[in-house]
Design an enzyme around this catalytic site. Sequence first.
Site, PDB file in Angstrom:
ATOM      1  N   ALA A 230      69.394  70.986 -26.580  1.00  0.00           N
ATOM      2  CA  ALA A 230      68.889  72.120 -25.796  1.00  0.00           C
ATOM      3  C   ALA A 230      67.388  71.960 -25.604  1.00  0.00           C
ATOM      4  CB  ALA A 230      69.202  73.424 -26.511  1.00  0.00           C
ATOM      5  N   THR A 231      66.748  71.335 -26.565  1.00  0.00           N
ATOM      6  CA  THR A 231      65.313  71.067 -26.451  1.00  0.00           C
ATOM      7  C   THR A 231      65.048  70.232 -25.199  1.00  0.00           C
ATOM      8  OG1 THR A 231      65.021  71.185 -28.837  1.00  0.00           O
ATOM      9  CG2 THR A 231      63.366  69.919 -27.610  1.00  0.00           C
TER      10      THR A 231
ATOM     11  N   ASN B 199      67.059  83.826 -31.229  1.00  0.00           N
ATOM     12  CA  ASN B 199      67.690  83.076 -32.315  1.00  0.00           C
ATOM     13  C   ASN B 199      67.337  83.577 -33.709  1.00  0.00           C
ATOM     14  OD1 ASN B 199      65.159  81.978 -31.262  1.00  0.00           O
ATOM     15  ND2 ASN B 199      65.296  80.483 -32.903  1.00  0.00           N
TER      16      ASN B 199
ATOM     17  N   GLN C 289      71.749  80.778 -27.735  1.00  0.00           N
ATOM     18  CA  GLN C 289      72.406  81.638 -28.732  1.00  0.00           C
ATOM     19  C   GLN C 289      73.353  82.649 -28.092  1.00  0.00           C
ATOM     20  OE1 GLN C 289      72.341  81.113 -31.907  1.00  0.00           O
ATOM     21  NE2 GLN C 289      70.594  79.739 -32.114  1.00  0.00           N
TER      22      GLN C 289
ATOM     23  N   SER D 101      74.012  75.095 -25.511  1.00  0.00           N
ATOM     24  CA  SER D 101      74.144  74.037 -26.516  1.00  0.00           C
ATOM     25  C   SER D 101      75.532  74.041 -27.134  1.00  0.00           C
ATOM     26  CB  SER D 101      73.090  74.245 -27.608  1.00  0.00           C
ATOM     27  OG  SER D 101      73.396  73.442 -28.719  1.00  0.00           O
TER      28      SER D 101
ATOM     29  N   HIS E  47      76.401  72.302 -29.990  1.00  0.00           N
ATOM     30  CA  HIS E  47      76.474  72.252 -31.464  1.00  0.00           C
ATOM     31  C   HIS E  47      76.310  73.628 -32.101  1.00  0.00           C
ATOM     32  CE1 HIS E  47      72.333  72.510 -33.238  1.00  0.00           C
ATOM     33  NE2 HIS E  47      71.938  72.074 -32.056  1.00  0.00           N
TER      34      HIS E  47
ATOM     35  N   THR F 170      71.695  55.467 -19.788  1.00  0.00           N
ATOM     36  CA  THR F 170      73.150  55.329 -19.706  1.00  0.00           C
ATOM     37  C   THR F 170      73.842  56.628 -20.087  1.00  0.00           C
ATOM     38  OG1 THR F 170      72.880  53.016 -20.299  1.00  0.00           O
ATOM     39  CG2 THR F 170      75.098  53.944 -20.555  1.00  0.00           C
TER      40      THR F 170
ATOM     41  N   CYS G 193      64.438  74.746 -37.060  1.00  0.00           N
ATOM     42  CA  CYS G 193      63.536  73.771 -36.454  1.00  0.00           C
ATOM     43  C   CYS G 193      62.125  73.894 -36.997  1.00  0.00           C
ATOM     44  CB  CYS G 193      63.521  73.961 -34.950  1.00  0.00           C
ATOM     45  SG  CYS G 193      65.148  74.370 -34.326  1.00  0.00           S
TER      46      CYS G 193
HETATM   47  N1  PLP Z   1      66.807  77.536 -27.940  1.00  0.00           N
HETATM   48  C1  PLP Z   1      67.257  78.360 -28.885  1.00  0.00           C
HETATM   49  C2  PLP Z   1      67.346  79.822 -28.602  1.00  0.00           C
HETATM   50  C3  PLP Z   1      67.645  77.857 -30.133  1.00  0.00           C
HETATM   51  O1  PLP Z   1      68.106  78.690 -31.070  1.00  0.00           O
HETATM   52  C4  PLP Z   1      67.537  76.473 -30.374  1.00  0.00           C
HETATM   53  C5  PLP Z   1      67.871  75.916 -31.700  1.00  0.00           C
HETATM   54  O2  PLP Z   1      67.998  76.612 -32.677  1.00  0.00           O
HETATM   55  C6  PLP Z   1      67.081  75.651 -29.337  1.00  0.00           C
HETATM   56  C7  PLP Z   1      66.723  76.219 -28.138  1.00  0.00           C
HETATM   57  C8  PLP Z   1      66.948  74.161 -29.520  1.00  0.00           C
HETATM   58  O3  PLP Z   1      68.167  73.583 -29.839  1.00  0.00           O
HETATM   59  P1  PLP Z   1      68.198  72.059 -30.350  1.00  0.00           P
HETATM   60  O4  PLP Z   1      67.383  72.041 -31.622  1.00  0.00           O
HETATM   61  O5  PLP Z   1      69.625  71.789 -30.590  1.00  0.00           O
HETATM   62  O6  PLP Z   1      67.581  71.245 -29.318  1.00  0.00           O
END
Ligand code: PLP
Length: 375
Positions: free
Chosen positions: A69-70, A148, A177, A197, A199, A234, A321
């Site tokens: 997601a980042t 989050n 989220q 995301s 995961h 790729t 994070c």
């Molecule tokens: N955005 C939100 C609201 C999140 O909670 C998170 C991760 O906790 C992210 C973005 C980033 O996700 P990732 O660390 O899987 O890239």
Amino acid sequence: MIYFDNAATTKPYKEIIDIYNKVNSECWYNASSQYRYGTVAHNLFDKAIKLVERTLNLTNKKVVFTSSATEANNKAIYGICNKYKNQNKRIITTKYEHPSVLNCFKDLENYFDVKYLDILENGEINYSQLESFLNNDTVFVSIMYVNNIIGSINDINRILKLVRRFPRVKLHVDGVQGVGKIKLGFNIDDVDLLTASAHKNHGLKGTALLVYNKNLDLELIEQGSKQQLIKSGTIDLAGAVSCAKTFEIAFGELDQNVNNSYLIKKYIYNELCKNSNVHLNSSLNGGSPHILNFSYPGVNSETLMHYFESNDIYVSISSACSEKLARPEPVVLELTKNELYAKSSIRLSFSSDNTIDDAKKFIEVINKYKKVGKI
Ligand code: PLP
């Protein structure tokens, strides 16, 4: 083990791991190759895109599978903003975005007039401030759907009404989220760009997506061979297929998962309320059912987290994070303006893996701590 850190990541479904392994072992070809195996791989990739379109109800969007997601957030923000660098344009976000959004905006301060929205007491953004910030120079707004850390839910339809008064403004929503976690209160088709995301929804790390308007041209932020719209490199076919399947399952099981999380949240919330020392940083009904944040002022969050750990219960004291960064928790501080609350904040986050027995055990364990006079 009781795992209450499902906003950080979730345990992957076996079905998803199996799909990932099957694609990687049986269809490992390069989806951009010109011979027939490449075509077979590309057809599977197209099917994954179609599945995402069906699941998320998309009619006017391009879909890009990203490695996180980042990455999706960075691609959305720089993809739009790089076109306007050094033109003194305005861009708007909130003070409580995930660092993958917030740090991009901090970086863009050198080139843009950047505005950060305050949070209201209920954890939502300040909508009237958004109205006052929007002007003819504004080109981009990025606002998260579900926070989050505290689980508050922003009213995207209300935001859209304000933003659409300025046709040039593009709205990006970080839906990490929310998408797959709660019943969406808006149509994804209505926003310009959205990040989600897998995961966080029992999919695999390394699988996420960005969707954006078909008529939008985003600038590339990495150089290489462009194989997937605005993504070079790729194609990760197994990642794409497993990501699409994850959302299909999450949307199929949404009602039941929301109910399960809500029952757990309600039980813990009500039990915590019996203790006069506790401060709740999340609301029971206003926010997402999967996130509950609370503080015991004066009790260091790290100490409490390790106490839970010693009882085989896993909680978060901050966004995973930024786990290694200094306290206080910035979102809780922004919300409460109270250092004591921010230094003692604990986040619980639930999923379909949790049961009401987990919630009861959690309360037993916290009550044991209370008995010895620690809280
Ligand atoms: N955005 C939100 C609201 C999140 O909670 C998170 C991760 O906790 C992210 C973005 C980033 O996700 P990732 O660390 O899987 O890239």
